[in-house]
Design a protein around this motif. Structure first.
Motif, PDB file in Angstrom:
ATOM      1  N   PHE A 120       2.323 -13.450   7.769  1.00 19.02           N
ATOM      2  CA  PHE A 120       2.269 -11.993   7.846  1.00 19.02           C
ATOM      3  C   PHE A 120       2.228 -11.386   6.445  1.00 19.02           C
ATOM      4  O   PHE A 120       3.145 -11.589   5.641  1.00 19.02           O
ATOM      5  N   LYS A 121       1.164 -10.639   6.170  1.00 23.76           N
ATOM      6  CA  LYS A 121       0.983 -10.001   4.865  1.00 23.76           C
ATOM      7  C   LYS A 121       1.670  -8.632   4.829  1.00 23.76           C
ATOM      8  O   LYS A 121       2.035  -8.079   5.866  1.00 23.76           O
ATOM      9  N   ASP A 122       1.795  -8.087   3.628  1.00 26.80           N
ATOM     10  CA  ASP A 122       2.342  -6.735   3.463  1.00 26.80           C
ATOM     11  C   ASP A 122       1.248  -5.676   3.491  1.00 26.80           C
ATOM     12  O   ASP A 122       1.534  -4.486   3.318  1.00 26.80           O
ATOM     13  N   ASP A 123       0.002  -6.086   3.707  1.00 24.12           N
ATOM     14  CA  ASP A 123      -1.114  -5.139   3.692  1.00 24.12           C
ATOM     15  C   ASP A 123      -1.064  -4.230   4.913  1.00 24.12           C
ATOM     16  O   ASP A 123      -0.778  -4.669   6.027  1.00 24.12           O
ATOM     17  N   ALA A 124      -1.342  -2.969   4.681  1.00 22.91           N
ATOM     18  CA  ALA A 124      -1.482  -2.004   5.767  1.00 22.91           C
ATOM     19  C   ALA A 124      -2.876  -1.414   5.692  1.00 22.91           C
ATOM     20  O   ALA A 124      -3.364  -1.070   4.619  1.00 22.91           O
ATOM     21  N   THR A 125      -3.529  -1.316   6.848  1.00 23.79           N
ATOM     22  CA  THR A 125      -4.867  -0.715   6.898  1.00 23.79           C
ATOM     23  C   THR A 125      -4.926   0.263   8.060  1.00 23.79           C
ATOM     24  O   THR A 125      -4.174   0.152   9.033  1.00 23.79           O
ATOM     25  N   ALA A 126      -5.829   1.211   7.952  1.00 23.16           N
ATOM     26  CA  ALA A 126      -6.073   2.160   9.037  1.00 23.16           C
ATOM     27  C   ALA A 126      -7.533   2.566   9.003  1.00 23.16           C
ATOM     28  O   ALA A 126      -8.216   2.400   7.980  1.00 23.16           O
ATOM     29  N   PHE A 127      -8.004   3.106  10.127  1.00 17.81           N
ATOM     30  CA  PHE A 127      -9.396   3.557  10.242  1.00 17.81           C
ATOM     31  C   PHE A 127     -10.355   2.436   9.870  1.00 17.81           C
ATOM     32  O   PHE A 127     -11.254   2.601   9.053  1.00 17.81           O
ATOM     33  N   ASN A 128     -10.118   1.248  10.518  1.00 17.25           N
ATOM     34  CA  ASN A 128     -10.943   0.069  10.257  1.00 17.25           C
ATOM     35  C   ASN A 128     -11.045  -0.247   8.773  1.00 17.25           C
ATOM     36  O   ASN A 128     -12.131  -0.447   8.220  1.00 17.25           O
ATOM     37  N   ALA A 129      -9.868  -0.282   8.126  1.00 20.09           N
ATOM     38  CA  ALA A 129      -9.691  -0.688   6.730  1.00 20.09           C
ATOM     39  C   ALA A 129     -10.272   0.295   5.722  1.00 20.09           C
ATOM     40  O   ALA A 129     -10.391  -0.017   4.543  1.00 20.09           O
TER      41      ALA A 129
END
Length: 254
Positions: A29-38
């Motif tokens: 599990f990464k700490d990356d957060a994405t939204a709106f298809n990255a």
């Protein structure tokens, strides 16, 4: 992480490595957060640790009530051992209240209760923006059979019953969530299992009394600290000390 492991796949929030046993994978599990298809991206310290622990909690709960899933055990703060499955290329979405895309499509006010839980599907393809698809599309293109879809709906509604109860007991309303389903083959016999993860990344969660958002919408809509929101979910579920308010370096209860 162990060096020189064979990477199988890297997504927006997780990496899959070759497992330590035949037929397994290690899910990191990464700490990356994405939204709106990255289109919107950030690194949120501690997010991966929280989601690993939360997903373990939910998958273990599903196992205990007889809902098959890919989880085997948590390895460490960021990794878990899972069964290798053939992922059906669909996001299975269960909606209890109007929010997000259904509210926009139907002109409904967010938070409006739906007549019953609604199960819908999107085609897993980031380049296309994970478009909504009907059962007719799914069967016509061979992504799943009618029997598969019947079984998927049954699985999804069982997950919904379980999650709704667990969250409501913690003062949280389960607005909607998405899961992925995988196939496991045992000789000629195939069974469907819940795969991927179950975490605030994949659920919409609102405080029952205040309507405060405790999910990835906090990041999507710039509503405050995503880490604080996820920490609050873990605290209410008993996975963190009761006096925890914010999180920089996660201290979770095993």
């Amino acid at each position: 992480m162990a060096p020189r492991r064979k990477k199988i796949y890297e997504g927006k929030a997780k990496i899959l490595y070759e497992g330590t046993e035949p037929g397994t994978l290690i899910q990191y599990f990464k700490d990356d957060a994405t939204a709106f298809n990255a289109q919107k991206k950030a690194t949120i310290e501690g997010k991966g640790v929280l989601n690993n622990r939360l997903s373990e909690f939910f998958m273990t709960g599903l196992t205990n009530i007889g809902v098959p899933n890919h989880f085997i055990r948590r390895i460490n703060m960021r990794e878990q051992l899972v069964r290798q499955v053939e992922i059906i290329p669909l996001e299975v979405i269960v909606r209890n209240f109007a929010a997000g895309s259904i509210a926009k499509r139907l002109g409904m006010e967010e938070g409006t209760p739906l007549p019953r839980p609604i199960v819908e599907y999107s085609f897993k393809n980031d380049e296309l923006g994970d478009p909504f698809v009907s059962e007719e599309y799914i069967i016509a293109f061979g992504w799943a059979s009618q029997q598969d879809l019947d079984d998927i709906v049954s699985l999804a509604l069982r997950v919904n019953d379980f999650l709704s109860g667990v969250f409501f007991g913690a003062g949280i309303k389960l607005i909607d969530f998405k899961i992925e389903i995988g196939r496991i083959w045992d000789g000629d016999f195939m069974r469907l299992v819940v795969a991927d993860e179950i975490s605030p990344d994949s659920c919409r969660l609102w405080d029952v009394k205040t309507g405060q958002k405790l999910d990835k919408d906090v990041f999507r809509r710039d509503l405050g600290s995503l880490t604080d929101a996820y920490t609050e979910v873990a605290r209410r579920l008993g996975l963190m000390p009761a006096n925890t308010t914010t999180l920089t370096k996660p201290t979770l209860i095993n």
